[in-house]
Structure formats: structure tokens, C-alpha cells
Design an enzyme around this catalytic site. Structure first.
Site, PDB file in Angstrom:
ATOM      1  N   GLY A  23       0.830  -1.191   0.000  1.00  0.00           N
ATOM      2  CA  GLY A  23       0.000   0.000   0.000  1.00  0.00           C
ATOM      3  C   GLY A  23       0.864   1.240   0.000  1.00  0.00           C
ATOM      4  O   GLY A  23       2.030   1.186   0.400  1.00  0.00           O
ATOM      5  N   GLN A  77       2.776   9.959   1.411  1.00  0.00           N
ATOM      6  CA  GLN A  77       4.076   9.274   1.362  1.00  0.00           C
ATOM      7  C   GLN A  77       4.887   9.657   0.127  1.00  0.00           C
ATOM      8  O   GLN A  77       6.084   9.373   0.065  1.00  0.00           O
ATOM      9  CB  GLN A  77       3.881   7.748   1.394  1.00  0.00           C
ATOM     10  CG  GLN A  77       3.337   7.262   2.730  1.00  0.00           C
ATOM     11  CD  GLN A  77       3.219   5.756   2.747  1.00  0.00           C
ATOM     12  OE1 GLN A  77       2.256   5.196   2.250  1.00  0.00           O
ATOM     13  NE2 GLN A  77       4.216   5.085   3.289  1.00  0.00           N
ATOM     14  N   CYS A 135       6.077  -0.179   7.313  1.00  0.00           N
ATOM     15  CA  CYS A 135       5.634   0.957   6.506  1.00  0.00           C
ATOM     16  C   CYS A 135       6.799   1.418   5.652  1.00  0.00           C
ATOM     17  O   CYS A 135       7.927   1.512   6.131  1.00  0.00           O
ATOM     18  CB  CYS A 135       5.173   2.080   7.439  1.00  0.00           C
ATOM     19  SG  CYS A 135       4.636   3.553   6.567  1.00  0.00           S
ATOM     20  N   LEU A 136       6.510   1.723   4.402  1.00  0.00           N
ATOM     21  CA  LEU A 136       7.571   2.180   3.496  1.00  0.00           C
ATOM     22  C   LEU A 136       8.186   3.496   3.975  1.00  0.00           C
ATOM     23  O   LEU A 136       9.307   3.822   3.613  1.00  0.00           O
ATOM     24  CB  LEU A 136       7.018   2.346   2.073  1.00  0.00           C
ATOM     25  CG  LEU A 136       6.563   1.041   1.388  1.00  0.00           C
ATOM     26  CD1 LEU A 136       5.919   1.350   0.043  1.00  0.00           C
ATOM     27  CD2 LEU A 136       7.716   0.060   1.227  1.00  0.00           C
ATOM     28  N   HIS A 144      -4.360   0.870   7.679  1.00  0.00           N
ATOM     29  CA  HIS A 144      -3.014   1.458   7.738  1.00  0.00           C
ATOM     30  C   HIS A 144      -2.909   2.633   6.756  1.00  0.00           C
ATOM     31  O   HIS A 144      -2.438   3.714   7.119  1.00  0.00           O
ATOM     32  CB  HIS A 144      -1.977   0.371   7.415  1.00  0.00           C
ATOM     33  CG  HIS A 144      -0.558   0.867   7.344  1.00  0.00           C
ATOM     34  ND1 HIS A 144       0.425   0.466   8.233  1.00  0.00           N
ATOM     35  CD2 HIS A 144       0.049   1.730   6.483  1.00  0.00           C
ATOM     36  CE1 HIS A 144       1.562   1.083   7.913  1.00  0.00           C
ATOM     37  NE2 HIS A 144       1.369   1.846   6.856  1.00  0.00           N
ATOM     38  N   HIS A 177      -2.720   7.128   7.211  1.00  0.00           N
ATOM     39  CA  HIS A 177      -1.769   8.084   6.628  1.00  0.00           C
ATOM     40  C   HIS A 177      -2.465   9.395   6.243  1.00  0.00           C
ATOM     41  O   HIS A 177      -1.864  10.464   6.316  1.00  0.00           O
ATOM     42  CB  HIS A 177      -1.125   7.502   5.365  1.00  0.00           C
ATOM     43  CG  HIS A 177       0.072   6.627   5.632  1.00  0.00           C
ATOM     44  ND1 HIS A 177       1.229   7.102   6.200  1.00  0.00           N
ATOM     45  CD2 HIS A 177       0.298   5.306   5.388  1.00  0.00           C
ATOM     46  CE1 HIS A 177       2.119   6.117   6.292  1.00  0.00           C
ATOM     47  NE2 HIS A 177       1.577   5.013   5.815  1.00  0.00           N
TER      48      HIS A 177
HETATM   49 ZN    ZN Z   1       2.539   3.201   5.822  1.00  0.00          ZN
END
Ligand code: ZN
Length: 153
Positions: free
Chosen positions: A46, A51, A89-90, A131, A135
Site C-alpha cells: 500500500g 508518502q 511501513c515504506l 493502515h 496516513h
Molecule cells: Zn505506511
């Protein structure tokens, strides 16, 4: 289509509440395409717009290979139960933690074509959507996890 840089924790952009998208037009679709490419490149399940530095309410998710969802202006309209999720998480590379999430959710929003969609998800699918949704509110899983551990350098 292009890869975008992924913003990492410490950047204030990840802590802001995102604004709604006015209209799902070609520009938004191009960003969604980039987000899908960037998610694939980073081997994530995701990716939310903040992000990649965009303060807009949208995310992409691929909880199972080949099953891609785009959500624009999503709303979680129903939650039920609880599950324990191991998350990464990235934007928080190299760490993992355990978060309590709803077992089942119903989520609605606009899709890639600007059409209203509503889905019911459970298990891992629900986990991923919650999740990514967080964000958009400026919330990271590490805010909710009780034991974040380093998994790699
Ligand atoms: Zn994340």
C-alpha cells in the site's frame, strides 16, 4: 508513469491531515499510476499520497498480488472486531510492530475512474486499508504499535 520518492518518518508532511481531492481527473490518475509503480518498486502492499509528498486524500493498495485498489476521498463507514497485525511501513523502513486493528471494515470512496465504490474487507485486506487510511490523517502505525522492533539495517 514515473517513480516518486517516498517520504520517510521525521518529515512533517507525514503528520498532516490531507485535503480531499476535488475531482478524479487525468492529473489525479497520473499520480495514482505513479503511486502504483512506486508501491511495486518498493515491494509494498500500500502507499498513501502523503508518502509521496502529496497532501491529498487518496491511497493505493495491493493486499494480494494483482488485486489493486485505488481509493480517493475514502471513508471507513463501519468497523467490527479486532485483530493483531504485524505491520511495517515504506515510510518507516527497517522496522516492524504489532498493531490492533478492526477485523472487518466497510470502506467507501471514489475509484480510479471517479466512480463511487464500497467494499467490505476483513483480515489482512482490512489491515492494509486501515493502515493506509491512517496516513491520510497524519497517523503512522508506530503511533499505535506497542512494540516496534528493528528488522534490518
Ligand atoms: Zn505506511
Amino acid at each position: 508513469m514515473a517513480l516518486r520518492n517516498i517520504v520517510v518518518e521525521g518529515d512533517p508532511i507525514l503528520r498532516k491531515v490531507c485535503r480531499p481531492v476535488d475531482k478524479v481527473d487525468d492529473r489525479i490518475r497520473m499520480i495514482l499510476d505513479d503511486m502504483i509503480d512506486t508501491m511495486h518498486d518498493a515491494m509494498g502492499v500500500g502507499l498513501a499520497a502523503p508518502q509521496i509528498g502529496m497532501m491529498r486524500r487518496m491511497f493505493v493498495a495491493e493486499p494480494e498480488e494483482g488485486e489493486i485498489y485505488c481509493f480517493v476521498n475514502p471513508e471507513i463507514v463501519y468497523v467490527d472486531g479486532e485483530q493483531e497485525c504485524v505491520e511495517g511501513c515504506l515510510s518507516v523502513p527497517g522496522y516492524q510492530g504489532v498493531v490492533i486493528r478492526p477485523e472487518k471494515i466497510r470502506i467507501k470512496g471514489l475509484d480510479y475512474n471517479g466512480e463511487e465504490q464500497e467494499y467490505e474487507f476483513e483480515g489482512f485486506h482490512a489491515n492494509v486499508m486501515c493502515h493506509e487510511f491512517d496516513h491520510l490523517e497524519g497517523v503512522l502505525y508506530i503511533d499505535k504499535a506497542n512494540n516496534v522492533v528493528k528488522i534490518e539495517e
